[in-house]
Design a protein around this motif. Structure first.
Motif, PDB file in Angstrom:
ATOM      1  N   GLU A  23      10.677   6.711   0.848  1.00 35.74           N
ATOM      2  CA  GLU A  23       9.266   6.313   0.797  1.00 35.74           C
ATOM      3  C   GLU A  23       9.001   5.665  -0.553  1.00 35.74           C
ATOM      4  OE1 GLU A  23       7.773  10.739  -0.693  1.00 35.74           O
ATOM      5  OE2 GLU A  23       7.102   9.961   1.244  1.00 35.74           O
ATOM      6  N   LEU A  24       7.878   4.990  -0.645  1.00 37.53           N
ATOM      7  CA  LEU A  24       7.463   4.422  -1.915  1.00 37.53           C
ATOM      8  C   LEU A  24       6.831   5.507  -2.785  1.00 37.53           C
ATOM      9  CD1 LEU A  24       5.753   1.090  -0.759  1.00 37.53           C
ATOM     10  CD2 LEU A  24       8.089   1.379  -1.628  1.00 37.53           C
ATOM     11  N   ARG A  25       6.871   5.286  -4.096  1.00 39.51           N
ATOM     12  CA  ARG A  25       6.145   6.171  -4.997  1.00 39.51           C
ATOM     13  C   ARG A  25       4.637   5.916  -4.829  1.00 39.51           C
ATOM     14  NH1 ARG A  25       9.659   5.823 -10.640  1.00 39.51           N
ATOM     15  NH2 ARG A  25      11.710   6.140  -9.691  1.00 39.51           N
ATOM     16  N   PRO A  26       3.821   6.876  -5.248  1.00 38.75           N
ATOM     17  CA  PRO A  26       2.370   6.713  -5.053  1.00 38.75           C
ATOM     18  C   PRO A  26       1.814   5.400  -5.617  1.00 38.75           C
ATOM     19  CG  PRO A  26       2.855   8.970  -5.653  1.00 38.75           C
ATOM     20  CD  PRO A  26       4.153   8.224  -5.762  1.00 38.75           C
ATOM     21  N   LEU A  43      -1.598  -1.802 -13.267  1.00 36.33           N
ATOM     22  CA  LEU A  43      -0.791  -0.717 -12.710  1.00 36.33           C
ATOM     23  C   LEU A  43      -0.301   0.162 -13.851  1.00 36.33           C
ATOM     24  CD1 LEU A  43       1.364  -2.768 -10.154  1.00 36.33           C
ATOM     25  CD2 LEU A  43      -1.013  -1.998  -9.961  1.00 36.33           C
ATOM     26  N   LEU A  44      -0.660   1.430 -13.821  1.00 32.97           N
ATOM     27  CA  LEU A  44      -0.326   2.356 -14.902  1.00 32.97           C
ATOM     28  C   LEU A  44       0.644   3.415 -14.412  1.00 32.97           C
ATOM     29  CD1 LEU A  44      -3.840   3.040 -16.512  1.00 32.97           C
ATOM     30  CD2 LEU A  44      -2.155   1.335 -17.160  1.00 32.97           C
ATOM     31  N   ALA A  45       1.723   3.605 -15.173  1.00 31.74           N
ATOM     32  CA  ALA A  45       2.690   4.663 -14.886  1.00 31.74           C
ATOM     33  C   ALA A  45       3.563   4.827 -16.123  1.00 31.74           C
ATOM     34  CB  ALA A  45       3.560   4.319 -13.669  1.00 31.74           C
ATOM     35  N   PRO A  46       4.167   6.005 -16.309  1.00 31.78           N
ATOM     36  CA  PRO A  46       5.074   6.184 -17.443  1.00 31.78           C
ATOM     37  C   PRO A  46       6.273   5.249 -17.350  1.00 31.78           C
ATOM     38  CG  PRO A  46       4.494   8.293 -16.437  1.00 31.78           C
ATOM     39  CD  PRO A  46       4.021   7.230 -15.509  1.00 31.78           C
ATOM     40  N   THR A  47       7.018   5.152 -18.448  1.00 28.61           N
ATOM     41  CA  THR A  47       8.254   4.385 -18.448  1.00 28.61           C
ATOM     42  C   THR A  47       9.140   4.846 -17.295  1.00 28.61           C
ATOM     43  OG1 THR A  47       8.121   4.202 -20.850  1.00 28.61           O
ATOM     44  CG2 THR A  47      10.256   3.751 -19.850  1.00 28.61           C
ATOM     45  N   ALA A  48       9.772   3.877 -16.615  1.00 33.02           N
ATOM     46  CA  ALA A  48      10.623   4.151 -15.446  1.00 33.02           C
ATOM     47  C   ALA A  48       9.815   4.700 -14.275  1.00 33.02           C
ATOM     48  CB  ALA A  48      11.758   5.121 -15.797  1.00 33.02           C
ATOM     49  N   GLY A  49       8.516   4.354 -14.222  1.00 31.44           N
ATOM     50  CA  GLY A  49       7.661   4.842 -13.151  1.00 31.44           C
ATOM     51  C   GLY A  49       7.590   3.933 -11.944  1.00 31.44           C
ATOM     52  N   GLY A  50       8.430   2.881 -11.905  1.00 32.23           N
ATOM     53  CA  GLY A  50       8.462   2.005 -10.739  1.00 32.23           C
ATOM     54  C   GLY A  50       7.385   0.934 -10.723  1.00 32.23           C
ATOM     55  N   LYS A  51       6.880   0.548 -11.914  1.00 30.10           N
ATOM     56  CA  LYS A  51       5.801  -0.450 -11.979  1.00 30.10           C
ATOM     57  C   LYS A  51       6.287  -1.834 -11.542  1.00 30.10           C
ATOM     58  CE  LYS A  51       4.923   0.438 -16.367  1.00 30.10           C
ATOM     59  NZ  LYS A  51       5.699   1.646 -16.661  1.00 30.10           N
ATOM     60  N   THR A  52       7.506  -2.197 -11.915  1.00 27.60           N
ATOM     61  CA  THR A  52       8.023  -3.528 -11.555  1.00 27.60           C
ATOM     62  C   THR A  52       8.048  -3.691 -10.038  1.00 27.60           C
ATOM     63  OG1 THR A  52       9.332  -3.734 -13.577  1.00 27.60           O
ATOM     64  CG2 THR A  52      10.027  -5.053 -11.687  1.00 27.60           C
ATOM     65  N   GLU A  53       8.552  -2.690  -9.335  1.00 28.07           N
ATOM     66  CA  GLU A  53       8.598  -2.743  -7.872  1.00 28.07           C
ATOM     67  C   GLU A  53       7.202  -2.716  -7.261  1.00 28.07           C
ATOM     68  OE1 GLU A  53      12.447  -1.637  -9.425  1.00 28.07           O
ATOM     69  OE2 GLU A  53      10.440  -0.845  -9.801  1.00 28.07           O
ATOM     70  N   ALA A  54       6.290  -1.965  -7.899  1.00 25.96           N
ATOM     71  CA  ALA A  54       4.916  -1.896  -7.394  1.00 25.96           C
ATOM     72  C   ALA A  54       4.263  -3.278  -7.398  1.00 25.96           C
ATOM     73  CB  ALA A  54       4.091  -0.925  -8.241  1.00 25.96           C
ATOM     74  N   ALA A  55       4.612  -4.105  -8.366  1.00 27.04           N
ATOM     75  CA  ALA A  55       4.064  -5.463  -8.416  1.00 27.04           C
ATOM     76  C   ALA A  55       4.842  -6.417  -7.531  1.00 27.04           C
ATOM     77  CB  ALA A  55       4.072  -5.960  -9.865  1.00 27.04           C
ATOM     78  N   LEU A  56       6.178  -6.340  -7.589  1.00 25.51           N
ATOM     79  CA  LEU A  56       6.995  -7.367  -6.935  1.00 25.51           C
ATOM     80  C   LEU A  56       7.025  -7.255  -5.416  1.00 25.51           C
ATOM     81  CD1 LEU A  56      10.055  -7.798  -9.316  1.00 25.51           C
ATOM     82  CD2 LEU A  56       8.131  -9.347  -8.961  1.00 25.51           C
ATOM     83  N   ARG A 214      -8.823  -4.049  -9.979  1.00 27.70           N
ATOM     84  CA  ARG A 214      -8.867  -2.587  -9.985  1.00 27.70           C
ATOM     85  C   ARG A 214      -7.725  -2.015 -10.815  1.00 27.70           C
ATOM     86  NH1 ARG A 214      -8.139  -0.753  -3.855  1.00 27.70           N
ATOM     87  NH2 ARG A 214      -9.229  -2.712  -3.405  1.00 27.70           N
ATOM     88  N   VAL A 215      -7.970  -0.816 -11.344  1.00 29.64           N
ATOM     89  CA  VAL A 215      -6.946  -0.046 -12.060  1.00 29.64           C
ATOM     90  C   VAL A 215      -6.307   0.914 -11.081  1.00 29.64           C
ATOM     91  CG1 VAL A 215      -6.509   1.641 -13.883  1.00 29.64           C
ATOM     92  CG2 VAL A 215      -8.142  -0.227 -14.267  1.00 29.64           C
ATOM     93  N   LEU A 216      -4.988   0.939 -11.030  1.00 26.90           N
ATOM     94  CA  LEU A 216      -4.244   1.850 -10.165  1.00 26.90           C
ATOM     95  C   LEU A 216      -3.408   2.765 -11.038  1.00 26.90           C
ATOM     96  CD1 LEU A 216      -3.119  -0.749  -7.470  1.00 26.90           C
ATOM     97  CD2 LEU A 216      -4.966   0.926  -7.275  1.00 26.90           C
ATOM     98  N   ALA A 217      -3.742   4.047 -11.009  1.00 30.23           N
ATOM     99  CA  ALA A 217      -3.040   5.021 -11.842  1.00 30.23           C
ATOM    100  C   ALA A 217      -2.982   6.359 -11.123  1.00 30.23           C
ATOM    101  CB  ALA A 217      -3.740   5.169 -13.195  1.00 30.23           C
ATOM    102  N   PRO A 218      -2.226   6.439 -10.029  1.00 26.94           N
ATOM    103  CA  PRO A 218      -2.157   7.713  -9.298  1.00 26.94           C
ATOM    104  C   PRO A 218      -1.539   8.801 -10.157  1.00 26.94           C
ATOM    105  CG  PRO A 218      -0.478   6.172  -8.517  1.00 26.94           C
ATOM    106  CD  PRO A 218      -1.370   5.394  -9.433  1.00 26.94           C
ATOM    107  N   LYS A 219      -1.976   9.990  -9.940  1.00 25.24           N
ATOM    108  CA  LYS A 219      -1.491  11.127 -10.708  1.00 25.24           C
ATOM    109  C   LYS A 219      -0.007  11.333 -10.449  1.00 25.24           C
ATOM    110  CE  LYS A 219      -2.548  16.015 -11.631  1.00 25.24           C
ATOM    111  NZ  LYS A 219      -2.761  15.792 -13.067  1.00 25.24           N
ATOM    112  N   ALA A 220       0.758  11.497 -11.529  1.00 31.40           N
ATOM    113  CA  ALA A 220       2.200  11.711 -11.405  1.00 31.40           C
ATOM    114  C   ALA A 220       2.476  13.043 -10.732  1.00 31.40           C
ATOM    115  CB  ALA A 220       2.864  11.670 -12.768  1.00 31.40           C
ATOM    116  N   ILE A 221       3.495  13.039  -9.895  1.00 28.62           N
ATOM    117  CA  ILE A 221       3.874  14.257  -9.176  1.00 28.62           C
ATOM    118  C   ILE A 221       5.045  14.908  -9.893  1.00 28.62           C
ATOM    119  CG2 ILE A 221       4.749  15.185  -7.009  1.00 28.62           C
ATOM    120  CD1 ILE A 221       3.403  12.844  -5.599  1.00 28.62           C
ATOM    121  N   GLY A 222       4.892  16.185 -10.224  1.00 26.18           N
ATOM    122  CA  GLY A 222       6.003  16.925 -10.822  1.00 26.18           C
ATOM    123  C   GLY A 222       6.299  16.439 -12.229  1.00 26.18           C
TER     124      GLY A 222
END
Length: 708
Positions: A23-26, A43-56, A214-222
């Motif tokens: 599945e995709l990350r949130p 798109l906001l996420a920590p380093t290695a949070g899959g931001k590149t894929e979220a955009a591409l 819009r700002v997208l910053a879902p809460k990190a899981i775990g």
């Protein structure tokens, strides 16, 4: 229906069968709908949070579904190394749909650039400076290469927004929008910031409010809380010893906040038998790549780096991150922590080693802010008059001539300066001979070639101010660059320098070509570069005050040495702090006003005092991040009267105060020489000032103390 369901079927197939994702990350799932709808987004996420894929993934879906042609997607990064690191991954995703990606920046060869014009990539990974170079090129038609652009992804957008490269980037995007004849979708990728909505509005530039975003910053899981430790080691050699002994058998990334410290640690670790590599901006590209590649493949080794490795450059699977000294922001600390904990079951971690008292207090204050959940807001520098001047000249190069009163149309409402200053900038450029005018049309003048060179005006492309460095070569191999002072200061015996974590003996210097030739050597050498230290933010300096008053960051493991030294600092410096008041302290015949307001606020306060009561100000000293130096005979009552006079003259917010700017600072402002002197000084003065912080310090009560 999930975001995954809306992606192109071919993209879905490869996500499942090639990447093996269930599945995709949130963030990736949430980003699909707005990006497919053409909205701007952050798109906001920590380093290695899959931001590149979220955009591409959604943008590739748009590219295929809407039959985009030519170079239709720009992927902009702040670092060339990050672009190089991303190229294979982005090209892999593009190839799923029969598309291509390519990198173009300052290191790209002419042959590759020529092929790119014939076989245009669908996705161009680049920097703002390279985009500028393409727009003003005399050898290519930018319309043939860039007129099909539909969307721009800005990676590590926070790294742009906080300095002048951000204003330059926004101006270039506005010009690309006009050239393409369509609004460009803007997507920013960032780690956590304290003002996400403001950052999105900044990225939208002149389109703010005119385009949905819009700002997208879902809460990190775990993931859990990171393991943070603080130790006091007392010196750089001790720091090297601790690093050599800690976590043996593991891969360690060590951050230091100056090139000099990186080199000193590199040599120290190597002498202790640790497999060590170094990375910083004054090393040659080949040397940095060699170090980063060798480190990525190693196991029991250390790489010491400046912030060049803070961003998302892949150096392999890290076990530990250590910090010698302290970064200046919580955001930077979060980036560094985020380099670890990427393996399943691994824990994010950071160990801070303080080599001196100042570093210990600053690091503890920063960790206190982190433990309180604070992250700095990203604020673009105000008053970008010098960038406006650069843009006028760049547009004259791009269009060969540009209307004196219509050049701002290319920026479509992006306000780099107030409208009242636009004419003053053009008048200044004409007066300096940088521009010429004929019938209301502006074109490049002869002085521009003298200032910026004939080779495609390359210096005009970059908002960086480069140090006047000397290139260091071993034979024909470039090692890096150093401050010329390393090569002219008197030394006993052979002249040795430290570079790339090794010691070299200088055998010859070619001053005409600014080259130094070296041979490998033993022993220690000199490491030095020019640089300016940025003033600390008021929030951090106040946290340091609170630490001296007894506050301790929770969730941080303090070593016995750190706890003991902090107790010593609280005893030694306790008379400088107060829970509610600022302190006027008389000590050893000197008087200091301990504001703990930060360097920019103290700049305003010192300028205000100098304007209304110069007799209070010390003739030789001014201010630091935490205090203002007054004459020995100054008193709290005299200071209070002067501050009241300053409020009456400049207003309660002290908005009318302009801090003093040194001429050297004006000379170091890139493109400052394009401005009238008064405007250049006003630009820097506004950037030096923190008026709210200064007003807050004035509003607090004061206490007067004496030490024996």
């Amino acid at each position: 229906m999930t975001g995954f369901d809306a992606l192109h079927p071919v993209v879905q197939h490869h996500i499942v069968n090639e990447l093996g994702w269930r599945e995709l990350r949130p963030l990736q799932d949430d980003a699909v709908a707005p990006l497919l709808a053409g909205e701007d987004a952050l798109l906001l996420a920590p380093t290695a949070g899959g931001k590149t894929e979220a955009a591409l993934f959604p943008l590739l879906t748009r590219m295929a579904g809407e039959s985009w042609s030519g170079t239709s997607l720009l992927y902009v990064c702040p670092l060339r190394a990050l672009l190089n690191n991303l190229e294979a991954r982005v090209n892999r995703y593009a190839s799923w749909l029969g598309r291509s990606a390519a990198v173009r920046h300052g290191d790209t060869s002419q042959g590759v650039r020529r092929r790119m014009m014939v076989d245009q990539p669908d996705i161009l990974l680049t920097t703002p400076e390279s985009l500028e170079a393409m727009l003003v090129s005399a050898t290519i038609n930018p319309r043939s290469l860039l007129s099909e652009v539909r969307a721009v992804v800005v990676d590590e957008v926070h790294a742009f927004a906080g300095d002048d490269r951000g204003w330059h980037l926004l101006a270039v995007i506005e010009r690309l929008t006009k050239l393409a004849g369509r609004p460009l979708q803007r997507v920013g990728l960032s780690a956590t910031v304290g003002n996400a909505d403001d950052l999105l509005a900044w990225l939208q530039g002149s389109k703010r409010g005119r385009r949905p975003g819009r700002v997208l910053a879902p809460k990190a899981i775990g993931g859990g809380a990171p393991e943070i430790a603080l130790d006091y080691v007392g010196s750089l050699p001790n720091a090297a010893t601790v690093i050599a002994r800690l976590h043996r058998g593991e891969k360690r990334l060590v951050f230091a906040d100056s090139r000099r410290t990186v080199e000193q640690l590199g040599v120290g670790l190597a002498e202790l038998g640790v497999e060590t590599y170094v990375s910083h901006s004054s090393l040659s590209v080949a040397e940095r790549r060699r170090s980063e590649a060798a480190f990525a493949q190693g196991r029991d080794c250390v790489i010491v780096a400046t912030s060049t490795l803070e961003l998302g450059i892949d150096v392999g699977d890290l076990d530990r991150v250590l910090q010698v000294g302290s970064p200046s922001t919580v955001a930077s600390l979060l980036q560094r922590v985020g380099r670890t904990g990427r393996r399943p079951g691994a824990v994010r971690n950071l160990t801070v080693l303080a080599p001196d008292d100042d570093a210990l207090l600053r690091a503890t204050g920063l960790l206190l802010l982190w433990s309180e959940g604070y992250v700095e807001p990203i604020s673009p520098p105000p008053h970008a008059a010098h960038i406006a001047a650069q843009q006028v000249l760049a547009l004259a190069l791009q269009e060969r001539q540009i209307g004196r009163h219509t050049w701002q149309d290319w920026l479509d409402g992006l306000e780099l300066v107030p409208p009242t200053e636009a004419d003053a900038i053009v008048e200044g450029l004409l007066a300096k001979g940088v521009l010429d005018e004929d019938s209301g049309m502006l074109f490049v003048g002869p002085e521009a070639e003298k200032r910026y060179g004939r080779r495609h005006f390359m210096e005009l492309m970059s908002v960086f101010t480069s140090d006047p460095q000397v290139t260091v070569l071993h034979g024909r191999t470039e090692i890096g660059a150093v401050d010329p002072m390393v090569l002219v200061s008197k030394v006993p015996g052979p002249r040795r320098l430290t570079l790339a974590g090794r010691t070299w003996t200088v055998t010859a210097v070619d001053w005409t070509r600014r080259r130094a030739y070296v041979e490998p050597s033993e022993g220690s050498g000199t490491a030095r570069w020019l640089g300016t230290s940025a003033p600390l933010r008021g929030r951090l300096v106040d946290a340091m005050r609170r630490v001296l008053l007894g506050a301790t960051p929770h969730g941080v493991g303090l070593s016995g040495r750190a706890s003991e030294r902090l107790a010593g600092l609280r005893a030694e410096l306790g008379d400088r702090v107060d829970a509610e008041r600022t302190v006027v302290l008389h000590e050893d015949g000197q008087t200091r006003w301990w504001t703990w307001a930060g360097g920019r606020a103290n700049a305003v306060l010192h300028a205000a005092l100098d304007a209304v009561a110069p007799e209070l100000c010390h003739p030789d000293s001014t201010y630091t991040n935490d205090h203002i130096v007054l004459r020995g005979e100054a008193t709290e009552s005299g200071l209070g009267a002067a501050l009241a006079a300053a409020n009456q003259r400049f207003g309660e917010d002290l908005a009318g105060v302009q801090p003093e700017v040194m001429q050297r600072a004006v000379q170091e402002l890139k493109f400052g020489d394009l401005l009238p002197d008064t405007l250049a000084h006003a630009t820097l003065s506004e950037r030096l000032a923190d008026h709210p912080g200064a007003a807050s310090a004035v509003g607090r009560p004061r206490v007067e103390r004496w030490t024996l």
